[in-house]
Design a protein around this motif. Sequence first.
Motif, short mmCIF file in Angstrom:
data_model
loop_
_atom_site.label_atom_id
_atom_site.label_comp_id
_atom_site.label_asym_id
_atom_site.label_seq_id
_atom_site.Cartn_x
_atom_site.Cartn_y
_atom_site.Cartn_z
N UNK A 171 1.01 -1.30 0.06
CA UNK A 171 0.00 0.02 0.12
C UNK A 171 0.85 1.24 0.03
N UNK A 172 0.51 2.31 -0.56
CA UNK A 172 1.20 3.58 -0.73
C UNK A 172 1.22 4.21 0.52
N UNK A 173 0.08 4.27 1.32
CA UNK A 173 0.01 4.99 2.60
C UNK A 173 -1.29 4.26 3.14
N UNK A 203 1.99 9.22 -4.07
CA UNK A 203 2.20 8.11 -3.69
C UNK A 203 1.88 6.90 -4.96
N UNK A 261 1.00 0.01 -8.40
CA UNK A 261 2.49 0.40 -8.29
C UNK A 261 3.07 0.17 -7.02
N UNK A 262 2.18 0.27 -5.90
CA UNK A 262 2.84 -0.04 -4.35
C UNK A 262 3.55 -1.37 -4.27
N UNK A 322 7.12 -0.16 -5.56
CA UNK A 322 7.40 1.53 -5.52
C UNK A 322 6.99 2.15 -4.19
N UNK A 323 7.53 3.36 -3.87
CA UNK A 323 7.27 4.12 -2.72
C UNK A 323 6.60 5.43 -2.97
N UNK A 324 6.09 5.98 -2.15
CA UNK A 324 5.92 7.50 -2.12
C UNK A 324 6.83 8.32 -2.22
N UNK A 325 6.77 9.61 -2.63
CA UNK A 325 7.92 10.60 -2.87
C UNK A 325 8.52 10.94 -1.46
N UNK A 326 9.73 10.92 -1.43
CA UNK A 326 10.51 11.16 -0.32
C UNK A 326 11.94 12.00 -0.38
N UNK A 335 2.87 13.51 6.12
CA UNK A 335 3.54 12.37 5.06
C UNK A 335 3.14 13.00 3.91
N UNK A 336 3.91 12.39 2.81
CA UNK A 336 3.77 12.98 1.20
C UNK A 336 2.25 12.34 0.75
#
Lengths: 430, 430
Positions: free
Chosen positions: B346-348, B370, B375-376, B379-383, B366-367
């Motif tokens: 999950x993205x978030x 996402x 694609x979670x 891949x990850x959210x922006x950081x 948090x960002x």
Amino acid sequence: MPIRLITEQPDFPERFTTFLGSKREASVDVQEQVATIIADVRARGDDALIDLSRTFDRVDLAKLGLRVTDAELDAALASIPPETREALAFAKARIESHHARQKPADDSYRDAAGVVLGHRWTSVDAVGLYVPGGTAAYPSSVLMNAVPAQVAGVPRIVMVVPAPDGEIAPLVLAAARLAGVHEVYRVGGAQAVAALAYGTQTIQPVDKIVGPGNAYVAAAKRQVFGKVGIDMVAGPSEVLILADGNASADWIAADLLAQAEHDTAAQSILITDSHELADQVEKAVEGMLATLPRVAIASASWRDHGAIILVPDLASAIPLVDRIAPEHLEIHAANADALAAKVRHAGAIFVGAFTPEAIGDYVGGTNHVLPTARSARFSSGLSVLDFMKRTSILKLDAGALEQLGPAAVRLAAVERLDAHGRSVSIRTNR
Amino acid sequence: MPIRLITEQPDFPERFTTFLGSKREASVDVQEQVATIIADVRARGDDALIDLSRTFDRVDLAKLGLRVTDAELDAALASIPPETREALAFAKARIESHHARQKPADDSYRDAAGVVLGHRWTSVDAVGLYVPGGTAAYPSSVLMNAVPAQVAGVPRIVMVVPAPDGEIAPLVLAAARLAGVHEVYRVGGAQAVAALAYGTQTIQPVDKIVGPGNAYVAAAKRQVFGKVGIDMVAGPSEVLILADGNASADWIAADLLAQAEHDTAAQSILITDSHELADQVEKAVEGMLATLPRVAIASASWRDHGAIILVPDLASAIPLVDRIAPEHLEIHAANADALAAKVRHAGAIFVGAFTPEAIGDYVGGTNHVLPTARSARFSSGLSVLDFMKRTSILKLDAGALEQLGPAAVRLAAVERLDAHGRSVSIRTNR
């Protein structure tokens, strides 16, 4: 003869910019062929893999089987000389212990507003590792890609490797076996990438595809990106050696050639403050070239892409290093550590004359999959992080929502996203 | 009516797979047009930007100027109501303090063989932030992209935003000013991406481009990838709400609609073990829809892509959540923390009923950028990490090279890279 640039000459800025912009690879446009191959694999699955492998690899997979059996993997490992097996195991252990330190930490904390924030790292479920066939089948690359995935905790690691004329280098299978990769398919090219991304009757799809390949493989990775994750698309490799006048011309020459022997598109660069060293290195390269088995490749690379850049002092070389953003940077100088600390853009730095780049290729423990073609300006070498992803976590209670709610409602209003605002206000009754 | 799936029905596996595979966006092929635009900007620089902006945005940049002046940025910030300015500042402060915890640590250690290994993180030198124009010009997105870049220490942050008919939303400029972005150009579309990647007379090139955009922007980012870094290409957004029978149907309905109002391609999903809640939520959605300004968008999204999935108990929902790999996951359940801990993809995650997803869009810290469209899984959210890169470091002395050398020489030999082996043996005299 490699190009020679001298920073103090008036046309240096121009010539350096031209040098930076020079293309080392003819880009082949295989987009359409690759799109056709991917569509075929999606439509016909295993049958497409069998047909395409017959055409491209001259191998009958209907007979030989798509999957490399455990017995074949065991036999491959048993077939290689003990000292090679030991060298691979030594490399694997060092890569493993270094990469174990890269495992990221989860975070969770409650802030002053009572909000719990954090993140949790999890591994990707299934990774596909592409391994090229033929002469570019390097067991070291198998380790460099598979071991970080193992360390990340990826439950399923799949390897694909083409079997031209039915053959796969035993070393590659042995490295897979050593790295704990048990699911191996003898298929390559764009068709292998398509199978990993979309799945076939025999091959379950994966979530991310890594590993180097030719133009077809690179184009296929770009095309399936989004459906699955991919690693960076590797370009031709380069080394930059920064050396003072006391450095050994022979050692430098050997390292420049170790880079040049990879590929005619590889690039070897020396930056030094010593004209004398520059001349000695050029001479030493000529001397060593003659006795190299891969003389044709190495001499073409050195002639067409090699460069020697003369600077008044090594500190003034740092901005040039950052503009080149080399994949590999070696520093042969008395103050190597201090110089290394100043560099901002490089894939990997090999500090001091006793750290030839080849150590990093095999047994140093760091990863040899590094950003090429100036991409160290914005990307990093392969690591455990490439096989994991981060889920962010947010938790509010009624009190925290009271504190954060009004600003959220305000911003939703100015962005004209009324339902966003309502989803907050319905809870706070404002 | 959204689709309703019940895990216990015999055709569920099939229907769920179909649901997962359903396309929510027509893919528009603008590859060739984008390639032409990029070539034009590379060839003619500012002149191309001026001509293309005249065509696409009906604006004369030759007269208005490409760059948004500091005075314009200041005026924009001064023009917005104080409570909006405060809400933006509040959001910015929370994003900043949370992202500050993401700054990665350098590492350096000497192992048993005497080898020094490590890595050093540095920021990207220059980042381009694409901001869409028109109604999708969200000040919150400016903060979510610019603040992590600032925290990473990126020295140069450039923003591009189209000015259709000469207009840029003051809120977007105000958010840029608040986030400390001073270099802003009023240009959008593929031409803006080309300018950021290759530079023009006025715009110096950057190293990485981030931010959302339409099909042209997305295609342009894909095409310049390699020359510069890019963030992920965002797809339509989704929320999945996991709720037990005690959850509030109204709160859930509000959150489903907050997602649905984004875009007709957005997706809102409820998974619950309560048929009663499912019915109540469906009714509540219908009731709230009527009064929403964006009713047309939200109802199309809910009708075409909405889903309610019934499970026998929430634990058995976890594998479904992981297969959907939602961008946003809300958990409204007594054991929300325990359920959250079991989710892998999950993205978030928004834990508990008092954490509406909209809080994460604006002020959670948090960002909100996402991974979408499953694609979670990879891949990850922006950081902050997206604006930094890692240089690996290796340092051997003569003793360490003696220990590592033989295995490297052995592996170079089996890979037939003689110059690699020589670069080691020339130092160890073996």
